[in-house]
Scaffold this active site. Structure first.
Site, PDB file in Angstrom:
ATOM      1  CD  GLU A   1      10.279  12.870  11.712  1.00 42.38           C
ATOM      2  OE1 GLU A   1      11.361  12.355  11.175  1.00 42.38           O
ATOM      3  OE2 GLU A   1       9.422  12.103  12.091  1.00 42.38           O
TER       4      GLU A   1
ATOM      5  CB  CYS B   1      13.069   8.719   8.285  1.00 42.85           C
ATOM      6  SG  CYS B   1      14.279   7.798   7.513  1.00 42.85           S
TER       7      CYS B   1
ATOM      8  N   GLY C   1       2.346   4.535  13.190  1.00 41.64           N
ATOM      9  CA  GLY C   1       2.653   3.202  13.678  1.00 41.64           C
ATOM     10  C   GLY C   1       1.757   2.705  14.893  1.00 41.64           C
TER      11      GLY C   1
ATOM     12  N   GLY D   1       6.996   5.100   8.482  1.00 37.45           N
ATOM     13  CA  GLY D   1       6.054   6.435   8.574  1.00 37.45           C
ATOM     14  C   GLY D   1       6.119   6.960   9.928  1.00 37.45           C
TER      15      GLY D   1
ATOM     16  CD  GLU E   1      12.967   3.558   8.212  1.00 38.58           C
ATOM     17  OE1 GLU E   1      13.788   4.409   8.001  1.00 38.58           O
ATOM     18  OE2 GLU E   1      12.600   2.892   7.443  1.00 38.58           O
TER      19      GLU E   1
ATOM     20  CB  ALA F   1       0.635   9.366  15.025  1.00 35.12           C
TER      21      ALA F   1
ATOM     22  CE  LYS G   1      -1.601   2.725   2.738  1.00 34.69           C
ATOM     23  NZ  LYS G   1      -1.582   4.140   1.977  1.00 34.69           N
ATOM     24  N   PRO G   2       1.145   2.058  -1.114  1.00 38.96           N
ATOM     25  CG  PRO G   2       0.931   2.601  -3.323  1.00 38.96           C
ATOM     26  CD  PRO G   2       0.595   1.598  -2.525  1.00 38.96           C
TER      27      PRO G   2
END
Length: 506
Positions: free
Chosen positions: A447, A351, A300, A295, A317, A298, A239-240
């Protein structure tokens, strides 16, 4: 045959934003934390930044790639499938529509999982050499079409074409690596505590892997995960990210051309609205054995909860808040060079980008001055397809709004804007340098994922009153002699030696 998607920039009007509305570029942008000298510097920077954008206004861009690579349907069980609806994919530099892609939902996701599960029954028994050969063919096709793949990345992701070319090479390298590793999945024999027995260890594929990838590396994050899964004998459902599905679908096209069997690789693009329901299927379906996600933290957490009920294997990640640390003993020129590389790649949207800059007091002013001058001379905004562009747009307006919010918060708490500070038309953002930053500002706690450099002055490095107290994870280094320091009241002791700039994760 090649397919062209026109993108018009004639209606692009540059605007800067402040609290009382838009102002023209000819007017100085005056933020509460900016001095008169800062205004003059800002105007000089604008004169350097704007030509690329202004030149773009008279250009007509088109995504000119080989027709088979520009796919807009989902890919399930070796077939290209349509969904009941579509969603637009936009060029973040212009806001213009590139394509309309099938908006897959839970039904298509379930269909893809079932196809992957059926294919796994055969793929897991495929000889390692055969899997290796197929991955190598996929790699060869990526290299054959690397220029077109790079163009797709630039137009849907916004990163400069040179960076996009680098990503394609990086992406293909994973397939190259795993094509060889597929032949070397060895077991082991372990000595037993019994004289008449041996313990034989076998490595076997786990099954269907759900692959959920981000937009900032729309090609590399797929090949990195899918290459490993296929080499091990697993099948995948990808799922991109909704902002960048075209790269994923182009890779699926090349996988099909390489001869990878139906059902082994499946791609289900979907819009932001349908992402939660599609993610639910991919993380909770009993036929899925593994979930791999890159990604935000939140998201994750949400996916981990979904996968927990069936106790799936999960690899995450997630986001970070990496500091870039400059000690008094550092070579400031080397530190500035490292800062430029670590902060402004893909306009700060990686990232591994440094998020907060921690500089000891003796070199603080010198570092700021040299970094500001480097930003003035090296950073050029524009459409990613323009040869001189080093800074493209942020991925969408939400990303730009987040950076603006962090800047406003910092200025309201006493930070000074030394460079930039303005949002331009659409999702373009001026590279911004902040001084007098403190740890109570959002830009040091969240971030950023944008071209914002918040620089904190460090006086004390050790003990409970350390300026680094509460710091979360390493991300920078120093270029002087051997040096060590406690970081945080209960954190590890990090050491760096004279290895040149770029020490990370001490």
């Amino acid at each position: 045959m090649r397919r062209q998607v026109p993108v018009h920039l004639q209606d692009l009007q540059l605007r800067f934003y402040r609290t009382n509305g838009p102002v023209l570029p000819s007017q100085p942008l005056l933020l509460p934390g900016m001095s008169a000298a800062g205004v003059l510097r800002s105007r000089r920077v604008l004169q350097q930044l704007l030509p690329g954008l202004l030149a773009s206004m008279s250009r007509r861009y088109s995504l000119d790639v080989a027709a088979p690579l520009l796919r807009t349907q989902g890919y399930v069980d070796g077939s290209w499938i349509s969904a009941a609806s579509v969603f637009p994919v936009l060029d973040p530099a212009t806001g213009q529509e590139l394509a309309r892609v099938s908006d897959c939902g839970p039904a298509e996701a379930k269909q893809a999982v079932e196809a992957a599960h059926r294919a796994f029954q055969t793929w897991k028994g495929t000889a390692a050499k055969e899997r290796s050969v197929l991955l190598r063919r996929w790699f060869d096709l990526m290299m054959l079409h690397q220029e077109d793949l790079a163009k797709i990345i630039t137009f849907e992701c916004g990163k400069p074409l040179q960076e996009a070319r680098g990503e394609v090479a990086y992406s293909a390298s994973f397939l190259d690596w795993f094509s060889e590793e597929a032949r070397r999945i060895y077991g082991d024999i372990v000595p037993s505590s019994f004289k008449d027995r041996k313990l034989l260890l076998l490595k076997q594929p786990v099954g269907v892997a759900s692959i959920i990838t981000p937009w900032n590396f729309p090609s590399a994050m797929i090949s990195r995960k899918v290459g490993a899964a296929l080499a091990a004998g697993c099948t995948v459902v990808v799922k991109p990210a909704e902002d960048t599905p075209l790269s994923a679908l182009a890779l699926a096209e090349l996988a099909e051309q390489a001869g990878i069997p139906p059902g082994v690789v499946n791609v289900v693009p979907c819009s932001r609205d349908r992402a939660p329901s599609v993610g639910q299927v991919l993380c909770s379906d009993p036929m899925v054995a593994k979930v791999s996600f890159t990604g935000s933290t939140a998201t994750g957490k949400v996916l981990l909860k979904m996968a927990a009920d069936s106790v799936k294997r999960v690899s995450m990640e997630l986001g970070g808040n990496a500091p870039f640390i400059v000690f008094d003993s550092a070579d400031v020129d080397l530190a500035v060079g490292g800062a430029m590389v670590s902060k402004f790649r893909n306009s700060g949207q990686t990232c591994v980008c440094s998020n907060r800059f921690l500089v000891q007091s003796r070199v603080y002013d010198r570092f700021l001055d040299k970094l500001g001058r480097a930003m003035d001379s090296q950073l050029h905004l524009g459409h990613g397809s323009e040869p001189g562009t080093t800074q493209g747009p942020l991925i969408n307006s939400r990303a730009a709004e987040k950076v603006v919010h962090q800047i406003s918060d910092a200025v309201s708490h006493g930070a000074r804007v030394l460079r930039g500070g303005a949002r331009l038309n659409g999702s373009f953002m001026e590279p911004t340098l902040l001084a007098d930053v403190t740890t109570d500002m959002l830009c040091t706690q969240e971030e950023t994922f944008g071209p914002l450099v918040p620089v904190l002055r460090l006086f004390l490095l050790a003990g409970r009153q350390s300026d680094l107290a509460g710091g979360r994870g390493p991300g920078g280094g120093h270029g002087g002699g051997q040096r060590g320091s406690h970081v945080g009241p209960r954190g590890p002791v990090w050491w760096s030696q004279t290895v040149g700039f770029g020490s990370r994760g001490f």
